[in-house]
Design a protein around this motif. Structure first.
Motif, PDB file in Angstrom:
ATOM      1  N   VAL A  18       0.845  -1.202   0.000  1.00 37.85           N
ATOM      2  CA  VAL A  18       0.000   0.000   0.000  1.00 37.85           C
ATOM      3  C   VAL A  18       0.879   1.251   0.000  1.00 37.85           C
ATOM      4  CG1 VAL A  18      -1.670   1.318   1.366  1.00 37.85           C
ATOM      5  CG2 VAL A  18      -1.962  -1.159   1.078  1.00 37.85           C
ATOM      6  N   SER A  19       1.906   1.257   0.839  1.00 42.47           N
ATOM      7  CA  SER A  19       2.794   2.414   0.935  1.00 42.47           C
ATOM      8  C   SER A  19       3.495   2.687  -0.390  1.00 42.47           C
ATOM      9  CB  SER A  19       3.849   2.190   2.026  1.00 42.47           C
ATOM     10  OG  SER A  19       3.234   1.985   3.272  1.00 42.47           O
ATOM     11  N   VAL A  22       1.165   4.255  -2.940  1.00 43.52           N
ATOM     12  CA  VAL A  22       0.991   5.693  -2.714  1.00 43.52           C
ATOM     13  C   VAL A  22       2.239   6.443  -3.186  1.00 43.52           C
ATOM     14  CG1 VAL A  22       0.735   7.486  -0.942  1.00 43.52           C
ATOM     15  CG2 VAL A  22      -0.652   5.391  -0.828  1.00 43.52           C
ATOM     16  N   TYR A  23       3.415   5.945  -2.815  1.00 41.68           N
ATOM     17  CA  TYR A  23       4.674   6.574  -3.214  1.00 41.68           C
ATOM     18  C   TYR A  23       4.790   6.604  -4.734  1.00 41.68           C
ATOM     19  CZ  TYR A  23       9.627   7.500  -3.720  1.00 41.68           C
ATOM     20  OH  TYR A  23      10.824   8.046  -4.098  1.00 41.68           O
ATOM     21  N   GLY A  25       2.469   6.471  -7.028  1.00 43.23           N
ATOM     22  CA  GLY A  25       1.526   7.421  -7.601  1.00 43.23           C
ATOM     23  C   GLY A  25       2.012   8.851  -7.451  1.00 43.23           C
ATOM     24  N   ASP A  26       2.541   9.168  -6.281  1.00 40.28           N
ATOM     25  CA  ASP A  26       3.087  10.496  -6.006  1.00 40.28           C
ATOM     26  C   ASP A  26       4.277  10.787  -6.927  1.00 40.28           C
ATOM     27  OD1 ASP A  26       2.956  12.867  -4.463  1.00 40.28           O
ATOM     28  OD2 ASP A  26       4.227  12.048  -2.869  1.00 40.28           O
ATOM     29  N   VAL A 114       2.479  14.206  -1.087  1.00 41.49           N
ATOM     30  CA  VAL A 114       1.892  13.175  -0.229  1.00 41.49           C
ATOM     31  C   VAL A 114       2.992  12.465   0.558  1.00 41.49           C
ATOM     32  CG1 VAL A 114       0.587  11.005  -0.200  1.00 41.49           C
ATOM     33  CG2 VAL A 114      -0.104  12.863  -1.731  1.00 41.49           C
ATOM     34  N   THR A 115       4.049  12.091  -0.137  1.00 43.22           N
ATOM     35  CA  THR A 115       5.164  11.392   0.507  1.00 43.22           C
ATOM     36  C   THR A 115       5.853  12.304   1.517  1.00 43.22           C
ATOM     37  OG1 THR A 115       5.486  10.044  -1.465  1.00 43.22           O
ATOM     38  CG2 THR A 115       7.331  10.178   0.083  1.00 43.22           C
TER      39      THR A 115
END
Length: 154
Positions: A18-19, A22-23, A25-26, A114-115
């Motif tokens: 999951v992390s 997100v990373y 995508g960022d 986000v990151t």
């Protein structure tokens, strides 16, 4: 169903998945804002470590050399990298990030809001601990190369 223990490897792998999603995508969005693909941006992050031969870059990114050639051609056309012939072996071409490539890489990192926000929620000691743990898990391994198709960098 109760949550798995926090030290369960399967639970940690899910959290990492999951992390990293997100990373990634960022990272991808920040690269796109600079008109780069994620693969091109990842290449720049690798080149920040210092000059590297084309073959070694392909190995680091787990890419076919022909893919690296295309990526480098596009980055070179934008003035973000340059090719230099090795003084030790004229058959070897080293890739070097340019000052403009450094600037673009810094911009990508700055745009990864986000990151950055997530990491800034940690205090300095927690960031040091996270750094040590990530280094232990991923950087202490000889097979730490990333995929050319899922370039996580930044």
């Amino acid at each position: 169903m109760p949550d798995a223990p926090r030290d369960d490897p399967a639970q940690l792998m899910e959290l990492l998945s999951v992390s990293l999603g997100v990373y990634y995508g960022d990272f991808t969005a920040a690269a796109a804002a600079e008109q780069l693909t994620a693969s091109q941006a990842k290449t720049l992050t690798v080149l920040r470590r210092g000059p590297i031969a084309m073959r070694a870059l392909a190995e680091t990114l787990s890419c076919d050399a022909s893919n690296i050639t295309g990526i480098i051609n596009r980055l070179e056309k934008r003035g973000l990298v340059r090719r230099e012939t090795s003084a030790a072996d004229r058959r070897v071409t080293h890739l070097v990030i340019t000052p403009e490539g450094e600037r673009v890489t810094d911009t990508i990192r700055a745009q990864m809001r986000v990151t950055r926000a997530g990491l800034e929620r940690l205090d300095a000691e927690q960031r040091r601990e996270l750094s040590a743990l990530l280094s232990e898990v991923f950087l202490a391994r000889p097979d730490r190369a990333t995929s050319c198709r899922s370039p996580i960098g930044g």
